[in-house]
Design an enzyme around this catalytic site. Structure first.
Site, PDB file in Angstrom:
ATOM      1  N   HIS A   1       0.843  -1.198   0.000  1.00  0.00           N
ATOM      2  CA  HIS A   1       0.000   0.000   0.000  1.00  0.00           C
ATOM      3  C   HIS A   1       0.874   1.244   0.000  1.00  0.00           C
ATOM      4  O   HIS A   1       2.092   1.154   0.170  1.00  0.00           O
ATOM      5  CB  HIS A   1      -0.924   0.026   1.231  1.00  0.00           C
TER       6      HIS A   1
ATOM      7  N   HIS B   1      -6.007  -1.819   4.842  1.00  0.00           N
ATOM      8  CA  HIS B   1      -5.885  -0.689   3.921  1.00  0.00           C
ATOM      9  C   HIS B   1      -5.096  -1.070   2.683  1.00  0.00           C
ATOM     10  O   HIS B   1      -4.169  -1.859   2.732  1.00  0.00           O
ATOM     11  CB  HIS B   1      -5.284   0.559   4.582  1.00  0.00           C
TER      12      HIS B   1
ATOM     13  N   HIS C   1       4.776   7.238   2.272  1.00  0.00           N
ATOM     14  CA  HIS C   1       5.544   5.994   2.162  1.00  0.00           C
ATOM     15  C   HIS C   1       4.920   4.994   1.211  1.00  0.00           C
ATOM     16  O   HIS C   1       3.729   5.030   0.937  1.00  0.00           O
ATOM     17  CB  HIS C   1       5.780   5.347   3.529  1.00  0.00           C
TER      18      HIS C   1
ATOM     19  N   HIS D   1       1.365  -0.077  15.210  1.00  0.00           N
ATOM     20  CA  HIS D   1       0.345   0.932  14.947  1.00  0.00           C
ATOM     21  C   HIS D   1      -0.940   0.565  15.678  1.00  0.00           C
ATOM     22  O   HIS D   1      -1.325  -0.609  15.674  1.00  0.00           O
ATOM     23  CB  HIS D   1      -0.025   0.961  13.462  1.00  0.00           C
TER      24      HIS D   1
ATOM     25  N   TYR E   1       9.757   1.996   9.905  1.00  0.00           N
ATOM     26  CA  TYR E   1       9.835   2.989   8.836  1.00  0.00           C
ATOM     27  C   TYR E   1      11.262   3.459   8.657  1.00  0.00           C
ATOM     28  O   TYR E   1      11.963   3.710   9.641  1.00  0.00           O
ATOM     29  CB  TYR E   1       8.970   4.204   9.162  1.00  0.00           C
TER      30      TYR E   1
ATOM     31  N   GLU F   1       8.103   1.523   4.296  1.00  0.00           N
ATOM     32  CA  GLU F   1       7.677   0.769   5.475  1.00  0.00           C
ATOM     33  C   GLU F   1       7.798  -0.707   5.152  1.00  0.00           C
ATOM     34  O   GLU F   1       7.524  -1.121   4.023  1.00  0.00           O
ATOM     35  CB  GLU F   1       6.199   1.082   5.804  1.00  0.00           C
TER      36      GLU F   1
END
Ligand code: FES
Ligand code: FE2
Lengths: 307, 114
Positions: free
Chosen positions: A154, A199, A214, A246, A255, A265
């Site tokens: 993503h 996501h 990112h 997260h 990261y 990431e």
């Protein structure tokens, strides 16, 4: 769930300042394989567990950032339908002929309210994995090098009208909102999916449009995230934050930056999102934990540094 | 290419009045970070984000390619550079230009929810 229409993020084209040092980073450190180069100097890369020909394209330029992000759709009929729906939703679209990117079929490129360019495509040449499709080994040591990222997963992008971009993806492409951060009535971050991942695209409200936060790559375990951190330490790769957790999407993550300052990431784990799920909401006063669950404090650099 | 960098130079940050020694083989930003010092904002460390932008008002630096979105050719000629991409070639005086510009964050931290 049935996965139709837009299936997944399929590629990202990233601008880099110096191709050779970028290739050391993306190939030797992340573990992507170089699969082609084109006449304009772009270099094509793929992760070991991806089947299509490429997922990352690097282009040498004067300023880093993201040129575009592409999503694969299930067939040319879907491509036509989505093109019309994008137009109906007010996006400007453009057909890019097959072969403009090596090994990629015709693409429908569209702009977005946050100033990012996206594209859809139905066909990409099949390369397959080293393990093949018949009695495959789970992985091969020849292709699982460096951090051994499994796939491009993503992007997180920054721009001002994130509501507009979310609406475009919802209305024209059937994406769904999975999580959001609300500052009172103002949505400051949105996480949307075309599949059942937590996501496939994330957006954060930011004064400047068209910014790249990112590109993210999937790993197989938390242990692999720690191993990636060891590689970051050994090669003195510019780190941003992590390994940590997260709150949003529950990803276990680290990261860091490529040699041109683009953030990468590598992460493991989220949860499955189904179409009947309501979105999760985080409130701005709990933003610290939403972003970095262990420290519960915001890292200025994570929130502000973009290319 | 990296240089061994036995030689070190004095880097003076006019904004804070602080200085640190930076090896000829280190970037201005890397040298500062290595000593645990502060003064120049630290971002990507790759010449991409612009938060480490400084104005070198005295002394010589050698710079690698920097994002043109943050440093134009004219800027560069005037000594406006990205500290993460430049190594000292003499003692340096610099003023900090870059900053961490928070978007929604400032509001979120200051006021919390309305
Ligand atoms: S820290 Fe990003 S340009 Fe120097
Ligand atoms: Fe991410």
């Amino acid at each position: 769930m049935a996965m139709t229409g837009v299936m997944r993020p399929g590629h990202v084209c990233i601008r880099v300042l110096d191709m050779e040092e970028s290739l050391v980073h993306y190939k030797d450190r992340l573990g992507l394989q170089e699969v082609d180069r084109d006449d304009s100097g772009r270099v094509y890369l793929k992760a070991w567990d991806e089947r299509d020909w490429f997922s990352v394209v690097l282009r040498e330029a004067d300023a880093p950032g993201m040129d575009f992000m592409g999503f694969k759709v299930d067939g040319t009929a879907a491509l036509d339908t989505f093109e019309q729906r994008l137009k109906d939703a007010g996006a400007t679209t453009e057909r890019i002929p097959a072969g403009e990117l090596n090994h990629c079929g015709e693409r429908v490129r569209f702009d977005s309210p946050t100033g990012h360019l996206f594209e859809l495509y139905a066909d990409k040449d099949y390369m397959g994995t080293m393990m093949g499709l018949v009695n495959p080994d789970p992985w091969h040591e020849e292709c699982c090098t460096g951090m051994a990222v499994q796939r491009f997963d993503h992007c997180l992008l920054y721009g001002s009208d994130i509501d507009g971009t979310v609406k475009l993806f919802e209305d024209a492409l059937d994406f769904r909102l999975t999580e959001q951060v609300m500052d009172g009535e103002l949505r400051v971050a949105a996480f949307i999916t075309c599949s059942n991942k937590a996501h496939d695209l994330a957006l954060v409200r930011h004064a400047e449009d068209g910014k790249f936060h990112h590109a993210s790559f999937l790993l197989g375990s938390w242990e692999e995230v720690l191993r990636a951190a060891d590689i970051i330490g050994r090669f003195k790769i510019s780190i941003d934050i992590g390994p940590t957790r997260h709150g949003i999407t529950r990803g276990r993550t680290i990261y860091f930056f490529d040699p041109s300052g683009n953030r990468n990431e590598v992460f493991h784990g989220d949860y499955s999102f189904y179409p009947d799920y309501e979105p999760i909401t985080w409130t701005a006063e709990e933003l610290g934990g939403a972003i970095f669950y262990h420290d519960q404090v915001l890292n200025e650099r994570f929130l502000t540094v973009v290319t | 290419m990296e240089r061994a960098g036995d030689e070190t130079f004095e880097v003076f940050i006019t904004d804070t009045g602080e200085s640190f020694r930076c090896g000829a083989g280190q970037t201005l930003l890397g040298g500062m970070e290595r000593l645990g010092r502060k003064g120049i904002p630290v971002g990507c460390r790759g010449g991409g984000c612009g938060v480490c932008k400084v104005h070198v008002t005295a002394g010589e630096v050698r710079c690698r390619k920097m994002s043109r979105a943050h440093v134009s050719a004219e800027d560069e000629a005037r000594g406006i550079v990205l500290a993460c991409r430049c190594r000292p070639a003499s003692d340096i005086r610099l003023a900090v230009i870059g900053s961490m510009d928070k978007a929604f964050l400032k509001h979120a931290q200051a006021g919390g929810a309305r």
